[in-house]
Design a protein around this motif. Structure first.
Motif, PDB file in Angstrom:
ATOM      1  N   HIS A 182       0.770  -1.272  -0.035  1.00 48.04           N
ATOM      2  CA  HIS A 182      -0.085  -0.107  -0.023  1.00 48.04           C
ATOM      3  C   HIS A 182       0.794   1.314  -0.028  1.00 48.04           C
ATOM      4  N   LEU A 183       0.645   2.185  -1.117  1.00 46.72           N
ATOM      5  CA  LEU A 183       1.242   3.386  -0.773  1.00 46.72           C
ATOM      6  C   LEU A 183       0.324   4.539  -0.593  1.00 46.72           C
ATOM      7  N   ILE A 184       0.558   5.383   0.470  1.00 40.27           N
ATOM      8  CA  ILE A 184      -0.644   6.242   0.815  1.00 40.27           C
ATOM      9  C   ILE A 184       0.027   7.771   0.760  1.00 40.27           C
ATOM     10  N   PRO A 185      -0.703   8.889   0.305  1.00 38.72           N
ATOM     11  CA  PRO A 185      -0.112   9.925   0.499  1.00 38.72           C
ATOM     12  C   PRO A 185      -0.650  10.407   1.890  1.00 38.72           C
ATOM     13  N   LEU A 186       0.337  11.114   2.445  1.00 39.28           N
ATOM     14  CA  LEU A 186       0.230  11.437   4.036  1.00 39.28           C
ATOM     15  C   LEU A 186       0.312  12.941   4.033  1.00 39.28           C
ATOM     16  N   GLN A 187      -0.543  13.590   4.983  1.00 40.35           N
ATOM     17  CA  GLN A 187      -0.261  14.966   5.517  1.00 40.35           C
ATOM     18  C   GLN A 187       0.003  14.649   6.975  1.00 40.35           C
ATOM     19  N   GLN A 188      -0.693  13.678   7.533  1.00 40.05           N
ATOM     20  CA  GLN A 188      -0.545  13.300   8.935  1.00 40.05           C
ATOM     21  C   GLN A 188      -0.755  11.967   9.382  1.00 40.05           C
ATOM     22  N   GLU A 189      -0.153  11.693  10.601  1.00 39.53           N
ATOM     23  CA  GLU A 189       0.063  10.134  10.916  1.00 39.53           C
ATOM     24  C   GLU A 189      -1.356   9.447  10.637  1.00 39.53           C
ATOM     25  N   GLY A 190      -2.411  10.116  10.945  1.00 40.05           N
ATOM     26  CA  GLY A 190      -3.695   9.357  11.004  1.00 40.05           C
ATOM     27  C   GLY A 190      -4.314   8.987   9.563  1.00 40.05           C
ATOM     28  N   ASP A 191      -3.670   9.590   8.566  1.00 35.56           N
ATOM     29  CA  ASP A 191      -3.821   9.447   7.405  1.00 35.56           C
ATOM     30  C   ASP A 191      -3.556   7.840   6.888  1.00 35.56           C
ATOM     31  N   MET A 192      -2.857   7.182   7.515  1.00 35.99           N
ATOM     32  CA  MET A 192      -2.574   5.522   7.569  1.00 35.99           C
ATOM     33  C   MET A 192      -3.479   4.887   8.185  1.00 35.99           C
ATOM     34  N   ASP A 193      -4.395   5.362   8.820  1.00 37.26           N
ATOM     35  CA  ASP A 193      -5.300   4.554   9.523  1.00 37.26           C
ATOM     36  C   ASP A 193      -6.615   3.801   8.587  1.00 37.26           C
ATOM     37  N   PHE A 194      -6.098   2.464   8.456  1.00 35.80           N
ATOM     38  CA  PHE A 194      -6.898   1.375   7.707  1.00 35.80           C
ATOM     39  C   PHE A 194      -8.459   1.601   8.028  1.00 35.80           C
ATOM     40  N   LYS A 195      -8.569   2.147   9.301  1.00 36.11           N
ATOM     41  CA  LYS A 195     -10.157   2.066   9.878  1.00 36.11           C
ATOM     42  C   LYS A 195     -10.835   3.534   9.146  1.00 36.11           C
ATOM     43  N   ASN A 196     -10.203   3.998   8.546  1.00 40.72           N
ATOM     44  CA  ASN A 196     -10.782   5.166   8.219  1.00 40.72           C
ATOM     45  C   ASN A 196     -10.629   5.464   6.655  1.00 40.72           C
ATOM     46  N   LYS A 197     -11.829   4.668   6.099  1.00 38.72           N
ATOM     47  CA  LYS A 197     -11.696   4.541   4.482  1.00 38.72           C
ATOM     48  C   LYS A 197     -12.440   5.855   3.928  1.00 38.72           C
ATOM     49  N   ILE A 198     -12.227   6.228   2.926  1.00 40.77           N
ATOM     50  CA  ILE A 198     -13.242   7.388   2.302  1.00 40.77           C
ATOM     51  C   ILE A 198     -14.256   6.679   1.812  1.00 40.77           C
ATOM     52  N   ALA A 199     -15.564   7.075   2.395  1.00 40.15           N
ATOM     53  CA  ALA A 199     -16.789   6.379   2.019  1.00 40.15           C
ATOM     54  C   ALA A 199     -17.102   6.632   0.679  1.00 40.15           C
ATOM     55  N   ASP A 200     -17.531   5.677  -0.193  1.00 45.13           N
ATOM     56  CA  ASP A 200     -18.013   6.051  -1.575  1.00 45.13           C
ATOM     57  C   ASP A 200     -17.194   6.878  -2.413  1.00 45.13           C
ATOM     58  N   PRO A 201     -15.855   6.689  -2.603  1.00 47.87           N
ATOM     59  CA  PRO A 201     -15.122   7.398  -3.429  1.00 47.87           C
ATOM     60  C   PRO A 201     -15.820   7.632  -4.815  1.00 47.87           C
ATOM     61  N   ASP A 202     -15.480   9.046  -5.205  1.00 52.26           N
ATOM     62  CA  ASP A 202     -16.387   9.435  -6.410  1.00 52.26           C
ATOM     63  C   ASP A 202     -15.344   8.995  -7.729  1.00 52.26           C
ATOM     64  N   PRO A 203     -16.028   7.824  -8.380  1.00 49.89           N
ATOM     65  CA  PRO A 203     -15.447   7.556  -9.503  1.00 49.89           C
ATOM     66  C   PRO A 203     -14.549   8.336 -10.471  1.00 49.89           C
ATOM     67  N   ALA A 204     -15.396   9.485 -10.778  1.00 48.54           N
ATOM     68  CA  ALA A 204     -14.584  10.462 -11.749  1.00 48.54           C
ATOM     69  C   ALA A 204     -13.167  10.875 -11.056  1.00 48.54           C
ATOM     70  N   ARG A 205     -13.329  11.289  -9.602  1.00 48.15           N
ATOM     71  CA  ARG A 205     -12.084  11.906  -8.994  1.00 48.15           C
ATOM     72  C   ARG A 205     -10.785  10.529  -9.020  1.00 48.15           C
ATOM     73  N   MET A 206     -11.375   9.428  -8.832  1.00 46.19           N
ATOM     74  CA  MET A 206     -10.691   8.131  -8.823  1.00 46.19           C
ATOM     75  C   MET A 206     -10.091   8.131 -10.123  1.00 46.19           C
ATOM     76  N   LYS A 207     -10.487   8.373 -11.309  1.00 46.18           N
ATOM     77  CA  LYS A 207     -10.080   8.038 -12.578  1.00 46.18           C
ATOM     78  C   LYS A 207      -9.180   9.238 -12.867  1.00 46.18           C
ATOM     79  N   GLN A 208      -9.555  10.486 -12.351  1.00 48.56           N
ATOM     80  CA  GLN A 208      -8.556  11.635 -12.581  1.00 48.56           C
ATOM     81  C   GLN A 208      -7.266  11.387 -11.724  1.00 48.56           C
ATOM     82  N   THR A 209      -7.462  10.939 -10.488  1.00 50.16           N
ATOM     83  CA  THR A 209      -6.153  10.809  -9.595  1.00 50.16           C
ATOM     84  C   THR A 209      -5.345   9.653 -10.327  1.00 50.16           C
ATOM     85  N   ALA A 210      -5.668   8.609 -10.682  1.00 45.14           N
ATOM     86  CA  ALA A 210      -5.071   7.720 -11.248  1.00 45.14           C
ATOM     87  C   ALA A 210      -4.220   8.242 -12.469  1.00 45.14           C
ATOM     88  N   GLU A 211      -4.905   9.103 -13.403  1.00 46.03           N
ATOM     89  CA  GLU A 211      -4.334   9.534 -14.721  1.00 46.03           C
ATOM     90  C   GLU A 211      -3.393  10.558 -14.197  1.00 46.03           C
TER      91      GLU A 211
END
Ligand code: AMP
Length: 131
Positions: free
Chosen positions: A94-123
């Motif tokens: 897993h590679l995870i962009p971090l601003q703070q330590e809590g960003d690595m918390d696997f209990k804290n997932k983004i709910a229903d990530p927007d597909p358009a934003r996922m596509k844009q991020t991947a691109e």
């Protein structure tokens, strides 16, 4: 065949980020943060520390290049790295962009990530990737 092998084979869709002859990177479908990426070997192995020395070295080098691309594409202080592997029996980093330590918390997932934003991020990560 694992779900990740099906993704690599193109049988299941993914938000692809990078690929070379031995490794493949795509966005985690349940990201803990935008840009959360998985790096997997094309050759199936369940437990990451069963991978031989040469291959795991090459995997780490590929992951480093993906992390560099994430750092360019996604605003963050650093890119964190984690290995869990309890859910999918196909070794992955897993590679995870971090601003703070809590960003690595696997209990804290983004709910229903927007597909358009996922596509844009991947691109955007894909554009910044240099193998
Ligand atoms: P773990 O095996 O515990 O490291 O977790 C497996 C990770 O794979 C989880 O973060 C899932 O969200 C992710 N995952 C499972 N299926 C998919 C999929 N089809 N596409 C992208 N990521 C997935």
């Amino acid at each position: 065949m694992t779900i990740f092998s099906k993704i690599i084979a193109g049988e299941i869709p993914c938000y692809k980020v990078a690929e070379n002859d031995r490794f493949f990177a795509f966005l985690d479908i349940n990201p803990v943060n935008w840009g959360h990426t998985l790096v997997v070997p094309k050759q199936e192995t369940d437990y990451i520390f069963d991978i031989d020395d040469e291959q795991i070295g090459a995997m780490m080098q590929f992951a480093k290049h993906v992390a560099e691309a994430i750092k360019v594409a996604v605003p963050c202080r650093k890119v964190g790295m984690a290995v869990i592997g309890l859910e999918v029996p196909h070794a992955h980093i897993h590679l995870i962009p971090l601003q703070q330590e809590g960003d690595m918390d696997f209990k804290n997932k983004i709910a229903d990530p927007d597909p358009a934003r996922m596509k844009q991020t991947a691109e955007e990560i894909a554009r910044a990737f240099r193998n």
